[in-house]
Design a protein around this motif. Structure first.
Motif, PDB file in Angstrom:
ATOM      1  N   PHE A 112       0.831  -1.203   0.000  1.00 58.59           N
ATOM      2  CA  PHE A 112       0.000   0.000   0.000  1.00 58.59           C
ATOM      3  C   PHE A 112       0.870   1.259   0.000  1.00 58.59           C
ATOM      4  O   PHE A 112       0.663   2.179  -0.804  1.00 58.59           O
ATOM      5  CB  PHE A 112      -0.932   0.002   1.220  1.00 58.59           C
ATOM      6  CG  PHE A 112      -1.657   1.293   1.408  1.00 58.59           C
ATOM      7  CD1 PHE A 112      -2.828   1.550   0.715  1.00 58.59           C
ATOM      8  CD2 PHE A 112      -1.159   2.281   2.253  1.00 58.59           C
ATOM      9  CE1 PHE A 112      -3.504   2.767   0.870  1.00 58.59           C
ATOM     10  CE2 PHE A 112      -1.823   3.498   2.404  1.00 58.59           C
ATOM     11  CZ  PHE A 112      -2.991   3.728   1.710  1.00 58.59           C
ATOM     12  N   TRP A 113       1.852   1.315   0.911  1.00 61.09           N
ATOM     13  CA  TRP A 113       2.658   2.529   1.032  1.00 61.09           C
ATOM     14  C   TRP A 113       3.606   2.709  -0.152  1.00 61.09           C
ATOM     15  O   TRP A 113       3.926   3.838  -0.541  1.00 61.09           O
ATOM     16  CB  TRP A 113       3.417   2.533   2.353  1.00 61.09           C
ATOM     17  CG  TRP A 113       2.524   2.880   3.510  1.00 61.09           C
ATOM     18  CD1 TRP A 113       2.100   2.051   4.508  1.00 61.09           C
ATOM     19  CD2 TRP A 113       1.928   4.154   3.763  1.00 61.09           C
ATOM     20  NE1 TRP A 113       1.262   2.738   5.373  1.00 61.09           N
ATOM     21  CE2 TRP A 113       1.149   4.022   4.938  1.00 61.09           C
ATOM     22  CE3 TRP A 113       1.971   5.385   3.123  1.00 61.09           C
ATOM     23  CZ2 TRP A 113       0.427   5.093   5.475  1.00 61.09           C
ATOM     24  CZ3 TRP A 113       1.244   6.447   3.646  1.00 61.09           C
ATOM     25  CH2 TRP A 113       0.484   6.300   4.823  1.00 61.09           C
ATOM     26  N   ALA A 114       4.051   1.608  -0.754  1.00 58.99           N
ATOM     27  CA  ALA A 114       4.864   1.735  -1.970  1.00 58.99           C
ATOM     28  C   ALA A 114       4.055   2.389  -3.075  1.00 58.99           C
ATOM     29  O   ALA A 114       4.570   3.216  -3.842  1.00 58.99           O
ATOM     30  CB  ALA A 114       5.364   0.352  -2.408  1.00 58.99           C
ATOM     31  N   ALA A 115       2.766   2.039  -3.156  1.00 57.96           N
ATOM     32  CA  ALA A 115       1.893   2.681  -4.146  1.00 57.96           C
ATOM     33  C   ALA A 115       1.813   4.179  -3.899  1.00 57.96           C
ATOM     34  O   ALA A 115       1.891   4.994  -4.834  1.00 57.96           O
ATOM     35  CB  ALA A 115       0.499   2.051  -4.102  1.00 57.96           C
ATOM     36  N   GLN A 116       1.688   4.580  -2.633  1.00 61.82           N
ATOM     37  CA  GLN A 116       1.578   6.008  -2.322  1.00 61.82           C
ATOM     38  C   GLN A 116       2.869   6.746  -2.661  1.00 61.82           C
ATOM     39  O   GLN A 116       2.851   7.890  -3.120  1.00 61.82           O
ATOM     40  CB  GLN A 116       1.226   6.203  -0.842  1.00 61.82           C
ATOM     41  CG  GLN A 116       0.004   5.433  -0.361  1.00 61.82           C
ATOM     42  CD  GLN A 116      -1.173   5.545  -1.292  1.00 61.82           C
ATOM     43  OE1 GLN A 116      -1.552   6.644  -1.711  1.00 61.82           O
ATOM     44  NE2 GLN A 116      -1.784   4.405  -1.633  1.00 61.82           N
ATOM     45  N   ALA A 117       4.001   6.079  -2.430  1.00 65.21           N
ATOM     46  CA  ALA A 117       5.285   6.702  -2.746  1.00 65.21           C
ATOM     47  C   ALA A 117       5.437   6.974  -4.235  1.00 65.21           C
ATOM     48  O   ALA A 117       6.087   7.941  -4.642  1.00 65.21           O
ATOM     49  CB  ALA A 117       6.423   5.794  -2.263  1.00 65.21           C
ATOM     50  N   LEU A 118       4.821   6.126  -5.055  1.00 60.24           N
ATOM     51  CA  LEU A 118       4.917   6.259  -6.510  1.00 60.24           C
ATOM     52  C   LEU A 118       3.823   7.134  -7.108  1.00 60.24           C
ATOM     53  O   LEU A 118       3.834   7.395  -8.318  1.00 60.24           O
ATOM     54  CB  LEU A 118       4.855   4.873  -7.160  1.00 60.24           C
ATOM     55  CG  LEU A 118       6.049   3.946  -6.896  1.00 60.24           C
ATOM     56  CD1 LEU A 118       5.705   2.514  -7.296  1.00 60.24           C
ATOM     57  CD2 LEU A 118       7.276   4.445  -7.652  1.00 60.24           C
ATOM     58  N   GLY A 119       2.871   7.576  -6.290  1.00 60.47           N
ATOM     59  CA  GLY A 119       1.712   8.267  -6.844  1.00 60.47           C
ATOM     60  C   GLY A 119       0.791   7.303  -7.559  1.00 60.47           C
ATOM     61  O   GLY A 119      -0.081   7.706  -8.331  1.00 60.47           O
ATOM     62  N   ALA A 120       0.980   6.006  -7.316  1.00 60.00           N
ATOM     63  CA  ALA A 120       0.119   4.977  -7.896  1.00 60.00           C
ATOM     64  C   ALA A 120      -1.123   4.808  -7.022  1.00 60.00           C
ATOM     65  O   ALA A 120      -1.263   5.459  -5.982  1.00 60.00           O
ATOM     66  CB  ALA A 120       0.881   3.656  -8.018  1.00 60.00           C
ATOM     67  N   ILE A 121      -2.014   3.939  -7.440  1.00 54.12           N
ATOM     68  CA  ILE A 121      -3.282   3.732  -6.738  1.00 54.12           C
ATOM     69  C   ILE A 121      -3.311   2.303  -6.204  1.00 54.12           C
ATOM     70  O   ILE A 121      -3.273   1.342  -6.979  1.00 54.12           O
ATOM     71  CB  ILE A 121      -4.482   3.968  -7.671  1.00 54.12           C
ATOM     72  CG1 ILE A 121      -4.414   5.362  -8.305  1.00 54.12           C
ATOM     73  CG2 ILE A 121      -5.795   3.770  -6.916  1.00 54.12           C
ATOM     74  CD1 ILE A 121      -5.379   5.551  -9.469  1.00 54.12           C
ATOM     75  N   ALA A 122      -3.341   2.162  -4.897  1.00 47.77           N
ATOM     76  CA  ALA A 122      -3.449   0.833  -4.295  1.00 47.77           C
ATOM     77  C   ALA A 122      -4.880   0.335  -4.459  1.00 47.77           C
ATOM     78  O   ALA A 122      -5.833   1.099  -4.286  1.00 47.77           O
ATOM     79  CB  ALA A 122      -3.068   0.887  -2.823  1.00 47.77           C
ATOM     80  N   VAL A 123      -5.043  -0.934  -4.792  1.00 47.44           N
ATOM     81  CA  VAL A 123      -6.369  -1.535  -4.923  1.00 47.44           C
ATOM     82  C   VAL A 123      -6.447  -2.712  -3.955  1.00 47.44           C
ATOM     83  O   VAL A 123      -5.728  -3.702  -4.117  1.00 47.44           O
ATOM     84  CB  VAL A 123      -6.656  -2.020  -6.354  1.00 47.44           C
ATOM     85  CG1 VAL A 123      -8.072  -2.582  -6.440  1.00 47.44           C
ATOM     86  CG2 VAL A 123      -6.475  -0.878  -7.354  1.00 47.44           C
ATOM     87  N   GLY A 124      -7.275  -2.588  -2.938  1.00 43.05           N
ATOM     88  CA  GLY A 124      -7.423  -3.649  -1.950  1.00 43.05           C
ATOM     89  C   GLY A 124      -8.518  -4.614  -2.362  1.00 43.05           C
ATOM     90  O   GLY A 124      -9.699  -4.330  -2.183  1.00 43.05           O
ATOM     91  N   TYR A 125      -8.134  -5.738  -2.931  1.00 38.84           N
ATOM     92  CA  TYR A 125      -9.117  -6.747  -3.325  1.00 38.84           C
ATOM     93  C   TYR A 125      -9.525  -7.580  -2.111  1.00 38.84           C
ATOM     94  O   TYR A 125      -8.725  -7.807  -1.197  1.00 38.84           O
ATOM     95  CB  TYR A 125      -8.535  -7.669  -4.409  1.00 38.84           C
ATOM     96  CG  TYR A 125      -8.216  -6.978  -5.707  1.00 38.84           C
ATOM     97  CD1 TYR A 125      -9.207  -6.359  -6.456  1.00 38.84           C
ATOM     98  CD2 TYR A 125      -6.910  -6.934  -6.192  1.00 38.84           C
ATOM     99  CE1 TYR A 125      -8.911  -5.727  -7.660  1.00 38.84           C
ATOM    100  CE2 TYR A 125      -6.605  -6.309  -7.389  1.00 38.84           C
ATOM    101  CZ  TYR A 125      -7.609  -5.700  -8.117  1.00 38.84           C
ATOM    102  OH  TYR A 125      -7.316  -5.068  -9.304  1.00 38.84           O
ATOM    103  N   ASN A 126     -10.760  -8.048  -2.124  1.00 40.07           N
ATOM    104  CA  ASN A 126     -11.291  -8.853  -1.039  1.00 40.07           C
ATOM    105  C   ASN A 126     -10.586 -10.213  -1.023  1.00 40.07           C
ATOM    106  O   ASN A 126     -10.669 -10.979  -1.982  1.00 40.07           O
ATOM    107  CB  ASN A 126     -12.799  -9.022  -1.237  1.00 40.07           C
ATOM    108  CG  ASN A 126     -13.475  -9.665  -0.050  1.00 40.07           C
ATOM    109  OD1 ASN A 126     -12.969 -10.615   0.536  1.00 40.07           O
ATOM    110  ND2 ASN A 126     -14.653  -9.159   0.304  1.00 40.07           N
TER     111      ASN A 126
END
Length: 545
Positions: A112-126
Motif C-alpha cells: 500500500f505505502w509503496a503505491a503512495q510513494a509512486l503516486g500509484a493507486i493501491a487496490v485492496g481486493y477482497n
C-alpha cells in the motif's frame, strides 16, 4: 469521578481550544471538486508526504504480528525499496494501479505505502473472493502488478492473468532486498488524485470500487489525530497501541487502522488468520494493546472465552464497528470487560465515506444504546426525504453525508457515482435513520442488504450466481437474524422439478463461485414460483426459509 455533564463541558472547551483560530486543528471552508467543504487549514498534501515524515519516528514499533516487528524507520526504508523495485522492474508509475490480495501481513501494508510513494493507486481486493470474483476485480481496475499471499496465489494460478503476480512470502522480500537503500521517489500528487480503491458490494450484483483520494485519506488521519488530542486534553497524554483484527481491505483496518499510525507514531498490532478468541486475547495481553475496534461478531465470540485467564488492564478504549450492536451485547461487554464500563463507543460509517461519519461517546451510548453518535469533526450529516429535502429533527429519512472524507466516486462507473453523489458532493448513503438533538439513530440498513459479520452482502449477486445453475428457475436471498453474525444468509430456490438438484449440489455450486461468507447457510427448494408485486419485483417480506 467526573459526571457526564462535567465531561461534556470539558470536551466542549477542549474542542474549542483545538479548533480555534491558529490552533492545530483550525477548521475552514474551501471549494473541493466544486462544492464547499470543511477542511483543516493545516494539513499534509498527500500520503507520500505522510510516509516521508514517518521515518522520524525511528525505532518505535509500527507493525507487529505474532512473530514479527517492523519499526517506522525500517518500514519507510522497505517501502522506498519496494517502490523503487516496482518502478524499475515493472514500470509502475503515477496513476497505475497496484493490486493487493491477501490476508493481513506487513507486506500488504508495504505494498500500500509503496503505491503512495509512486503516486500509484493501491487496490485492496477482497481476500475472500473466489477465482471468478478475482478475475472480475482485476479486469475492472487493471492493475499493473498484483501482490498476493501464497493462499491467494493458488487461486490466481487458475486464472489467465496477463500481469505480473508477486508473492508476499518470496517476491516482495526479494525485491525489497534488491533495491535496499533506495530513496523515496519525488512524485507530484494533487490532493484530489486517487490514492486507493476499496471494493464494496454493488446493488447491480457486482462489487463497486470506491475511489478514495489523498485528501480523503489525510482527512481520516487528521480525524484520528484530533480525537487523540481531545482525549489527551481531557484525560492526559498516553501511549496507544492498536489491535487490527478486521481485514486490511476494509476501511476499518486500512484507513482507520494502519494508515493513521504513520502520523501518530503508534504501533499497529496485526492479527492474522481466522478469528480465534484466545489468540486475540493473548495478543492483547502480550503487546499491551490499548485500543481495539471490534466487529460485534468478534466481541460476541470473545465473551465465550475464559477472560479470567488474561490481563486486559492495558485496554483503555473499545469500539464496536462495521455493523449495528445490540444493547444486550453492549451490557454484556460492560459486565465482563472492565474498559467497556467507561470507554465503550460505537460509530456509523460506510466504505464510501472512508471513516466514521458519526461516533458516540461512552456516556451517550450507555444512555441510548441504539445511537451511533454525533457527526465527527469536519463531517456534515443530514436526514433527507425522498425528494432530497432536509426533514425536521426526529423525522425518519435517508442519511446524507458531506465532507472531506467522501469518496471521489466509483471506479469506472459514472452511473453508480451519479446515483450516490449529488452535484454538490452530498453522499446518499441509502441508509435510513433519524437525527434527534444531534444524535443519529439507524432505523434500517440499505434495502435488501444483508450484513453478515461485518461484511456487506447484496442478495442479487448470490441470486445471479445460483440462477446460472441449469436446474434453477429463479431464487430469492434474504437475511435471517443470527445471534453470532448479526445476520445469516437464507435462500428460497425455485427448481425445475423436485428431483432436478439438491441442496448439497447447489451449495457446492455457490461455494465454487462466491466468497465463503456469501454462500447461504439456510436453503429451501420449491417448484412454486416466487411471489412478485405489480411491477414484477420479488416480494421478500413474506419469504420463509
Amino acid at each position: 469521578m467526573a459526571q457526564p455533564g462535567d465531561l461534556q463541558a470539558l470536551a466542549a472547551a477542549a474542542r474549542a481550544r483545538l479548533t480555534g483560530a491558529g490552533a492545530e486543528f483550525e477548521l475552514t471552508s474551501e471549494q473541493v471538486l466544486g462544492a464547499p467543504t470543511t477542511v483543516l487549514r493545516q494539513r499534509m498534501p498527500s500520503l507520500g508526504e505522510v510516509l516521508r515524515a514517518s521515518a522520524d519516528w525511528g525505532a518505535r514499533d509500527y507493525l507487529i504480528t505474532e512473530d514479527r516487528r517492523l519499526s517506522f524507520a525500517e518500514h519507510a526504508a522497505q517501502a522506498a525499496a519496494l517502490a523503487a523495485g516496482l518502478r524499475a522492474r515493472y514500470g509502475v508509475e503515477k496513476g497505475d494501479r497496484i493490486g493487493i490480495l491477501g490476508a493481513n501481513t506487513p507486506e500488504w501494508v508495504l505494498g500500500f505505502w509503496a503505491a503512495q510513494a509512486l503516486g500509484a493507486i493501491a487496490v485492496g481486493y477482497n481476500a475472500w473472493w473466489m477465482p471468478p470474483e478475482i478475475a472480475y476485480g482485476v479486469g475492472h481496475t487493471e492493475p499493473a502488478v498484483l501482490i498476493v499471499d501464497a493462499k491467494r496465489a493458488a487461486l490466481v494460478a487458475e486464472l489467465d492473468l496477463r500481469i505480473p503476480v508477486l508473492t508476499m512470502e518470496r517476491d516482495v522480500p526479494e525485491l525489497i532486498a534488491e533495491y535496499a537503500g533506495a530513496e523515496l521517489p519525488e512524485v507530484a500528487v494533487a490532493e484530489d488524485d486517487p490514492s486507493v480503491v476499496i471494493y464494496t458490494s454493488g446493488t447491480s450484483g457486482r462489487p463497486k470500487g470506491a475511489v478514495h483520494t489523498h485528501r480523503n485519506m489525510v482527512a481520516v488521519i487528521d480525524y484520528h489525530r484530533f480525537n487523540y488530542a481531545l482525549a489527551d486534553q481531557i484525560s492526559g497524554a498516553r501511549e496507544r497501541r492498536f489491535l487490527i483484527t478486521s481485514p486490511l481491505f476494509h476501511i476499518a483496518s486500512l484507513h482507520n487502522g494502519v494508515v493513521p499510525r504513520l502520523r501518530t507514531g503508534d504501533a499497529a498490532v496485526l492479527y492474522h488468520g481466522a478469528f480465534e478468541a484466545d489468540r486475540v486475547l493473548a495478543l492483547i495481553e502480550r503487546e499491551r494493546v490499548t485500543q481495539w475496534g471490534a466487529m460485534p461478531t468478534m466481541a460476541t465470540r470473545l465473551l465465550k472465552a475464559d477472560l479470567s485467564r488474561y490481563d486486559l488492564s492495558c485496554l483503555t478504549a473499545l469500539s464496536l464497528n462495521s455493523a449495528p450492536s445490540s444493547a444486550t451485547l453492549q451490557q454484556r461487554l460492560r459486565e465482563r470487560i472492565p474498559v467497556a464500563r467507561t470507554a465503550l463507543v460505537t460509530s456509523y460509517g460506510l466504505t464510501e465515506c472512508s471513516t466514521a461519519a458519526t461516533i458516540s461517546s461512552p456516556a451517550e451510548l450507555a444512555a441510548q444504546p441504539q445511537t451511533v453518535g454525533r457527526p465527527v469533526i469536519g463531517a456534515d450529516v443530514q436526514i433527507r426525504d425522498a425528494d432530497g429535502t432536509r426533514v425536521p429533527d426526529g423525522d425518519e429519512g435517508e442519511i446524507w453525508v458531506r465532507g472531506a472524507y467522501v469518496m471521489l466516486g466509483y471506479w469506472n462507473d459514472a452511473a453508480a457515482t451519479a446515483a450516490a453523489l449529488t452535484p454538490d458532493r452530498w453522499l446518499r448513503t441509502g441508509d435510513m435513520g433519524t437525527m434527534t438533538d444531534g444524535l443519529l439513530r439507524l432505523s434500517g440498513r440499505r434495502s435488501d442488504l444483508i450484513l453478515r459479520g461485518g461484511e456487506n452482502v447484496y442478495p442479487v449477486e448470490i441470486e445471479q450466481c445460483l440462477e446460472a445453475h441449469p436446474a434453477v428457475r429463479e431464487c430469492a436471498v434474504i437475511g435471517m437474524p443470527d445471534a453470532d453474525l448479526g445476520q445469516s444468509i437464507a435462500v428460497l430456490v425455485v427448481v425445475e422439478s423436485g428431483t432436478a438438484t439438491t441442496e448439497a449440489e447447489l451449495r457446492a455450486f455457490a461455494a465454487a463461485r462466491l466468497a465463503y461468507y456469501k454462500v447461504p447457510t439456510r436453503w429451501r427448494l420449491t417448484t412454486a414460483p416466487l411471489t412478485r408485486n405489480a411491477t414484477g419485483k420479488v416480494v421478500r417480506s413474506g419469504i420463509a426459509v
